[in-house]
Design a protein around this motif. Structure first.
Motif, mmCIF file in Angstrom:
data_model
loop_
_atom_site.group_PDB
_atom_site.id
_atom_site.type_symbol
_atom_site.label_atom_id
_atom_site.label_comp_id
_atom_site.label_asym_id
_atom_site.label_seq_id
_atom_site.Cartn_x
_atom_site.Cartn_y
_atom_site.Cartn_z
ATOM 1 N N VAL A 1 9.813 21.628 17.733
ATOM 2 C CA VAL A 1 9.191 21.897 16.348
ATOM 3 C C VAL A 1 8.419 23.075 15.976
ATOM 4 C CG1 VAL A 1 6.894 20.172 15.878
ATOM 5 C CG2 VAL A 1 8.521 19.171 17.308
ATOM 6 N N ILE A 2 8.169 22.377 14.078
ATOM 7 C CA ILE A 2 7.629 24.237 13.670
ATOM 8 C C ILE A 2 7.162 22.961 13.031
ATOM 9 C CG2 ILE A 2 8.037 25.659 11.776
ATOM 10 C CD1 ILE A 2 8.967 26.220 14.186
ATOM 11 N N LEU A 3 5.278 23.744 12.707
ATOM 12 C CA LEU A 3 4.480 23.621 11.983
ATOM 13 C C LEU A 3 4.071 24.098 11.460
ATOM 14 C CD1 LEU A 3 2.480 20.887 15.160
ATOM 15 C CD2 LEU A 3 3.851 19.897 12.872
ATOM 16 N N SER A 4 2.777 24.583 10.653
ATOM 17 C CA SER A 4 2.271 25.236 10.603
ATOM 18 C C SER A 4 2.467 26.978 10.611
ATOM 19 C CB SER A 4 0.856 25.326 10.263
ATOM 20 O OG SER A 4 -0.089 25.970 9.316
ATOM 21 N N GLY A 5 1.970 27.664 9.651
ATOM 22 C CA GLY A 5 2.526 29.069 10.728
ATOM 23 C C GLY A 5 3.399 30.206 9.909
ATOM 24 N N THR A 6 3.029 31.858 9.849
ATOM 25 C CA THR A 6 3.396 32.542 9.015
ATOM 26 C C THR A 6 4.625 33.654 9.280
ATOM 27 O OG1 THR A 6 1.673 33.803 9.672
ATOM 28 C CG2 THR A 6 0.860 32.860 8.007
ATOM 29 N N ALA A 7 5.530 32.767 10.426
ATOM 30 C CA ALA A 7 6.700 34.253 10.806
ATOM 31 C C ALA A 7 7.900 33.046 10.595
ATOM 32 C CB ALA A 7 6.116 34.990 12.448
ATOM 33 N N SER A 8 8.657 34.352 11.403
ATOM 34 C CA SER A 8 9.794 33.479 10.913
ATOM 35 C C SER A 8 10.732 33.516 12.293
ATOM 36 C CB SER A 8 11.150 34.397 9.767
ATOM 37 O OG SER A 8 11.168 35.579 10.807
ATOM 38 N N ARG B 1 9.048 27.037 5.697
ATOM 39 C CA ARG B 1 9.753 26.942 4.437
ATOM 40 C C ARG B 1 10.847 27.738 4.981
ATOM 41 N NH1 ARG B 1 7.755 30.506 1.094
ATOM 42 N NH2 ARG B 1 5.445 29.624 1.976
ATOM 43 N N ASN B 2 10.244 28.873 6.078
ATOM 44 C CA ASN B 2 11.592 29.863 7.014
ATOM 45 C C ASN B 2 12.507 28.811 7.416
ATOM 46 O OD1 ASN B 2 10.481 32.404 5.748
ATOM 47 N ND2 ASN B 2 9.504 32.458 7.248
ATOM 48 N N ALA B 3 12.312 27.984 7.925
ATOM 49 C CA ALA B 3 13.528 26.639 8.946
ATOM 50 C C ALA B 3 14.533 26.047 7.819
ATOM 51 C CB ALA B 3 12.201 26.390 9.473
ATOM 52 N N MET B 4 13.424 25.813 6.355
ATOM 53 C CA MET B 4 14.490 24.671 5.678
ATOM 54 C C MET B 4 15.304 25.876 4.875
ATOM 55 S SD MET B 4 11.854 22.167 4.269
ATOM 56 C CE MET B 4 10.030 22.916 5.166
ATOM 57 N N ALA B 5 14.616 27.373 4.608
ATOM 58 C CA ALA B 5 15.385 27.989 3.792
ATOM 59 C C ALA B 5 16.576 28.497 4.113
ATOM 60 C CB ALA B 5 14.767 28.895 3.363
#
Length: 107
Positions: A18-25, A55-59
């Motif tokens: 599970v990826i929630l809020s965050g700033t890394a990739s 967003r990185n996970a989706m992109a």
């Protein structure tokens, strides 16, 4: 080895990332490992306060199992956890997975 990589290796098709809020990739790499083992992958939608990690996970073109607000994801996680293929397989104990932590936690 990252936590998600260890989880993917140990739990294989039973792993849930599970990826929630965050700033890394780095979470994206972990989700890719979980997905390659047949596990479940979740990411918070654009409701995340810091949305670059989900967003990185989706992109990345990763076919996520679920992408939504945490409240909806919680319900889906509960549904998956009750599935017989997930709920019935025995897993290794916490002591076997994290021996130093358990030994040092006093529990």
């Amino acid at each position: 080895m990252s936590f998600f990589e260890s989880l993917a290796h140990d739990q294989q098709e039973r792993a849930i990332g599970v990826i929630l809020s965050g700033t890394a990739s780095d979470g994206t790499q972990g989700l890719e490992m979980i997905k390659s083992e047949g596990g479940f992958t979740f990411a918070q939608d654009d409701s995340a306060k810091f949305d670059s990690m989900p967003r990185n996970a989706m992109a990345a073109g990763l076919r996520l199992t679920w992408c939504s607000r945490p409240k909806k994801s919680r319900k889906e996680l509960a549904r998956i956890a009750k599935h017989p293929l997930i709920a019935t397989r025995r897993t290794r104990s916490a002591e076997a997975i994290f021996p130093a932590r358990v030994a040092n936690s006093g529990t």
